[in-house]
Structures are given as structure tokens and as C-alpha cells.
Scaffold this motif. Structure first.
Motif, PDB file in Angstrom:
ATOM      1  N   SER A   1     -65.199 -24.514 -73.476  1.00 31.73           N
ATOM      2  CA  SER A   1     -64.723 -25.435 -72.751  1.00 31.73           C
ATOM      3  C   SER A   1     -64.860 -24.947 -71.280  1.00 31.73           C
ATOM      4  O   SER A   1     -65.509 -26.185 -70.678  1.00 31.73           O
ATOM      5  CB  SER A   1     -62.891 -26.082 -73.401  1.00 31.73           C
ATOM      6  OG  SER A   1     -63.517 -27.007 -74.817  1.00 31.73           O
TER       7      SER A   1
ATOM      8  N   GLY B   1     -61.800 -33.136 -79.965  1.00 30.51           N
ATOM      9  CA  GLY B   1     -63.167 -33.221 -78.764  1.00 30.51           C
ATOM     10  C   GLY B   1     -64.752 -32.326 -79.408  1.00 30.51           C
ATOM     11  O   GLY B   1     -65.481 -32.395 -79.217  1.00 30.51           O
ATOM     12  N   PHE B   2     -64.087 -30.964 -80.466  1.00 28.14           N
ATOM     13  CA  PHE B   2     -65.258 -30.904 -81.041  1.00 28.14           C
ATOM     14  C   PHE B   2     -65.252 -31.037 -82.339  1.00 28.14           C
ATOM     15  O   PHE B   2     -66.575 -30.755 -82.709  1.00 28.14           O
ATOM     16  CB  PHE B   2     -65.352 -28.650 -80.566  1.00 28.14           C
ATOM     17  CG  PHE B   2     -65.413 -28.671 -79.321  1.00 28.14           C
ATOM     18  CD1 PHE B   2     -66.174 -28.013 -78.701  1.00 28.14           C
ATOM     19  CD2 PHE B   2     -64.029 -28.166 -78.794  1.00 28.14           C
ATOM     20  CE1 PHE B   2     -66.299 -28.081 -77.666  1.00 28.14           C
ATOM     21  CE2 PHE B   2     -63.800 -27.913 -77.112  1.00 28.14           C
ATOM     22  CZ  PHE B   2     -65.553 -27.571 -76.878  1.00 28.14           C
TER      23      PHE B   2
ATOM     24  N   SER C   1     -68.851 -35.404 -82.336  1.00 23.66           N
ATOM     25  CA  SER C   1     -69.801 -35.255 -81.093  1.00 23.66           C
ATOM     26  C   SER C   1     -70.838 -36.453 -81.160  1.00 23.66           C
ATOM     27  O   SER C   1     -71.338 -36.264 -79.903  1.00 23.66           O
ATOM     28  CB  SER C   1     -71.364 -34.282 -82.041  1.00 23.66           C
ATOM     29  OG  SER C   1     -71.843 -35.253 -83.336  1.00 23.66           O
TER      30      SER C   1
ATOM     31  N   LYS D   1     -68.565 -39.298 -77.444  1.00 26.56           N
ATOM     32  CA  LYS D   1     -68.417 -39.272 -76.428  1.00 26.56           C
ATOM     33  C   LYS D   1     -67.932 -38.542 -75.006  1.00 26.56           C
ATOM     34  O   LYS D   1     -67.228 -38.998 -73.937  1.00 26.56           O
ATOM     35  CB  LYS D   1     -68.909 -40.410 -75.099  1.00 26.56           C
ATOM     36  CG  LYS D   1     -69.963 -40.743 -75.778  1.00 26.56           C
ATOM     37  CD  LYS D   1     -70.436 -42.591 -75.259  1.00 26.56           C
ATOM     38  CE  LYS D   1     -69.370 -43.383 -76.029  1.00 26.56           C
ATOM     39  NZ  LYS D   1     -70.019 -44.823 -75.160  1.00 26.56           N
TER      40      LYS D   1
ATOM     41  N   ASN E   1     -64.750 -35.365 -74.756  1.00 27.37           N
ATOM     42  CA  ASN E   1     -63.467 -34.168 -74.907  1.00 27.37           C
ATOM     43  C   ASN E   1     -62.847 -33.689 -74.135  1.00 27.37           C
ATOM     44  O   ASN E   1     -62.789 -33.884 -73.088  1.00 27.37           O
ATOM     45  CB  ASN E   1     -64.833 -32.975 -75.361  1.00 27.37           C
ATOM     46  CG  ASN E   1     -64.885 -31.477 -75.463  1.00 27.37           C
ATOM     47  OD1 ASN E   1     -64.285 -30.956 -74.592  1.00 27.37           O
ATOM     48  ND2 ASN E   1     -65.562 -31.053 -77.032  1.00 27.37           N
TER      49      ASN E   1
ATOM     50  N   GLU F   1     -67.482 -35.868 -69.548  1.00 31.86           N
ATOM     51  CA  GLU F   1     -67.254 -35.999 -71.083  1.00 31.86           C
ATOM     52  C   GLU F   1     -68.904 -36.151 -71.854  1.00 31.86           C
ATOM     53  O   GLU F   1     -69.137 -35.658 -72.904  1.00 31.86           O
ATOM     54  CB  GLU F   1     -65.913 -36.666 -70.873  1.00 31.86           C
ATOM     55  CG  GLU F   1     -65.331 -36.281 -70.729  1.00 31.86           C
ATOM     56  CD  GLU F   1     -64.040 -36.997 -71.448  1.00 31.86           C
ATOM     57  OE1 GLU F   1     -63.320 -36.586 -73.133  1.00 31.86           O
ATOM     58  OE2 GLU F   1     -63.203 -37.766 -70.712  1.00 31.86           O
TER      59      GLU F   1
ATOM     60  N   GLU G   1     -71.495 -34.418 -74.133  1.00 30.30           N
ATOM     61  CA  GLU G   1     -71.520 -34.871 -75.123  1.00 30.30           C
ATOM     62  C   GLU G   1     -73.051 -35.490 -76.090  1.00 30.30           C
ATOM     63  O   GLU G   1     -72.993 -35.243 -77.140  1.00 30.30           O
ATOM     64  CB  GLU G   1     -70.448 -35.170 -75.163  1.00 30.30           C
ATOM     65  CG  GLU G   1     -68.678 -35.001 -75.334  1.00 30.30           C
ATOM     66  CD  GLU G   1     -68.488 -34.002 -76.607  1.00 30.30           C
ATOM     67  OE1 GLU G   1     -68.477 -34.308 -77.660  1.00 30.30           O
ATOM     68  OE2 GLU G   1     -67.996 -32.349 -76.587  1.00 30.30           O
ATOM     69  N   ARG G   2     -73.169 -36.685 -75.585  1.00 27.08           N
ATOM     70  CA  ARG G   2     -73.998 -37.299 -75.706  1.00 27.08           C
ATOM     71  C   ARG G   2     -75.315 -37.147 -74.370  1.00 27.08           C
ATOM     72  O   ARG G   2     -74.972 -39.158 -73.522  1.00 27.08           O
ATOM     73  CB  ARG G   2     -73.405 -38.469 -76.103  1.00 27.08           C
ATOM     74  CG  ARG G   2     -72.720 -38.836 -76.976  1.00 27.08           C
ATOM     75  CD  ARG G   2     -73.936 -37.849 -78.562  1.00 27.08           C
ATOM     76  NE  ARG G   2     -74.534 -39.434 -78.359  1.00 27.08           N
ATOM     77  CZ  ARG G   2     -74.666 -40.089 -79.417  1.00 27.08           C
ATOM     78  NH1 ARG G   2     -74.046 -41.173 -79.682  1.00 27.08           N
ATOM     79  NH2 ARG G   2     -75.714 -40.646 -79.302  1.00 27.08           N
TER      80      ARG G   2
END
Length: 257
Positions: free
Chosen positions: A86, A150-151, A154, A157, A159, A227, A231-232
Motif C-alpha cells: 500500500s 481493500g485487497f 478489486s 474502487k 482501499n 483509491e 483500484e479501477r
């Protein structure tokens, strides 16, 4: 002449000693962490083999500089892996980065409240992570539950750990204000603020898919949007191309590419 040589050697020795002060030895990357990273961290999985090796080194550098302590829990390898990942993800576009405003991470078993209570007796336990102030200056506090979540997903959106490390990046100039001066060139500051306020207005009018928490203030918008970016990135580029482009400039990277 001999005196000059001796004097020169003494100066070199002093310089070397000073340069070593505060530098800790970086441990080698444990190879058993590689499959865990592949399984849990999409960002890492999308890197080439060569870039994965760089990522590993950056993780170990971070772990040599910052301590991680568990509060009423026994630390697991996975805790260290996900916290270090992170930390590295948002600054991976920079050849070197040191979190000069962080000395330690405290990992709690679950969400906590403003009094840092996390057991069932504590009320309003809705905080997943925070960057400390006052007596907790240079500390980060994270919920293990939120860290793992958060992981785990996926596509959501969000974390928490990346969110808190982005706050630290924002705070490097001593102000958590949503303007990352270390990342953003001065000529982009006004366009960035205009973009933030436009996006926050859309969030607060329920016209955006960016998490509602990002509408609270500029600092939270920056962290929430970041984030989303990590993430996305594909979806952010599609739905918010201007924001995606600005964050790619800030972080000097385009995740997944």
C-alpha cells in the motif's frame, strides 16, 4: 605531504560515518512473499517481472524505515506485505520516495472510534484508518479488517491503506489540503482545484460514481479519487477522463498499462 594524506583519509572516514548515520540495512525480499503478492495485489500482478523485482525492493526499503506493530494481535507476514504494498503503490512512479512524515504503523484488529477503541464496548467504531496527529504524529493507524478488504475486492474502487498513504503524501508539505505540492507542478494547482470542486459538487448532488466520502473536503476527495485511480484505473479513465489524466500526471504512472 604525509600529513595531507592522513588528513584526507580522516575526512573521508568522517564523511562515510556521517553518511551511514540513520541508514538501516535493507533485508532481502522473502521469496515466499511473491505468490502472496500475486494472489492479493492486482497492481503487482499487472507489472512485468522486472518491475515486480523493483516493487519488491521498494517494499523492503519501506519496511527498513518504518516499524509495524500489532495492537492486541499477533502480526502476520501478510500484514507486512499488504501495508508495504500500500505504501509503494502510490509512489511507484517515482524512482525514490521516503515517507519522511511516517515512523510507524499501528495495526488494530478491527475498526475503531475517535478514542482509538476497537472492542465491542467502544461506541461508533467506524474508522478504518487514520494518519495520526498530536501524540500520534508520524503514526498511521489501520484496521486489519479494512486492510485485507481493500485487497480482497478489486472492483469496489476503495482501499483504506492506499487512502491513508495518499493522505501522508498530501501532508508532506505540512498541510493535508488535497493539493499534493510535491507531486503537482505549480501551474496545475488552479486547474486541479477547479476540477476537484466540480467533481465534489457532482458527488454531493448524487451525480457521480466516486465514493460519497470524497465530497467532504478537498483532502478526502484527493484520497478517495486516488483509491479509484489505483483500484479501477480503466473505469476512472472511461468515466472521468480529465481526473484520470490529472492523477496520472500527479503519480507519474498509469496503473495497469
Amino acid at each position: 605531504m604525509l600529513y595531507l594524506v592522513i588528513f584526507g583519509l580522516i575526512l573521508l572516514l568522517i564523511f562515510y560515518s556521517i553518511s551511514r548515520i540513520g541508514k538501516k540495512k535493507v533485508a532481502p525480499f522473502p521469496q515466499q512473499w511473491h505468490p502472496l503478492l500475486l494472489e492479493r495485489v492486482l497492481f503487482y500482478r499487472n507489472l512485468s517481472k522486472e518491475r515486480q523485482e523493483v516493487f519488491q525492493k521498494r517494499m523492503m526499503q519501506f519496511l527498513s524505515e518504518v516499524y509495524i506493530d500489532g495492537v492486541q494481535l499477533e502480526l502476520r507476514e501478510l500484514d507486512k506485505i499488504l501495508i508495504a504494498a500500500s505504501a509503494v503503490i502510490p509512489v511507484f512512479g517515482f524512482e525514490e520516495w521516503y515517507y519522511t512524515n511516517l515512523s510507524g504503523v499501528l495495526l488494530y484488529p478491527d475498526h475503531f472510534n475517535g478514542d482509538l477503541e476497537f472492542d465491542k464496548k467502544g461506541k461508533s467504531r467506524n474508522i478504518a484508518g487514520l494518519v495520526g496527529t498530536g501524540r500520534f504524529e508520524k503514526q498511521m493507524i489501520l484496521s486489519r479488517k479494512a486492510l485485507y478488504h481493500g485487497f480482497m475486492n478489486s472492483s469496489d474502487k476503495s482501499n483504506t491503506a492506499i487512502h491513508e498513504f495518499v493522505h501522508l503524501i498530501d501532508k508532506i508539505d505540512d498541510f493535508t489540503d488535497g493539493i499534493p505540492e510535491r507531486l503537482l507542478q505549480q501551474q496545475y494547482t488552479i486547474p486541479w482545484l477547479k476540477l476537484i470542486h466540480r467533481e465534489m459538487e457532482a458527488i454531493n448532488k448524487n451525480r457521480s460514481d466516486i465514493r460519497k466520502y470524497g465530497g467532504i473536503n478537498e483532502a478526502e476527495f484527493f484520497a478517495v479519487a486516488s483509491e479509484y485511480f489505483f483500484e479501477r484505473p480503466d473505469l476512472l479513465e472511461k468515466k472521468h477522463p480529465e481526473l484520470y489524466k490529472m492523477l496520472a500526471q500527479c503519480f507519474k504512472q498509469e496503473p495497469g498499462i
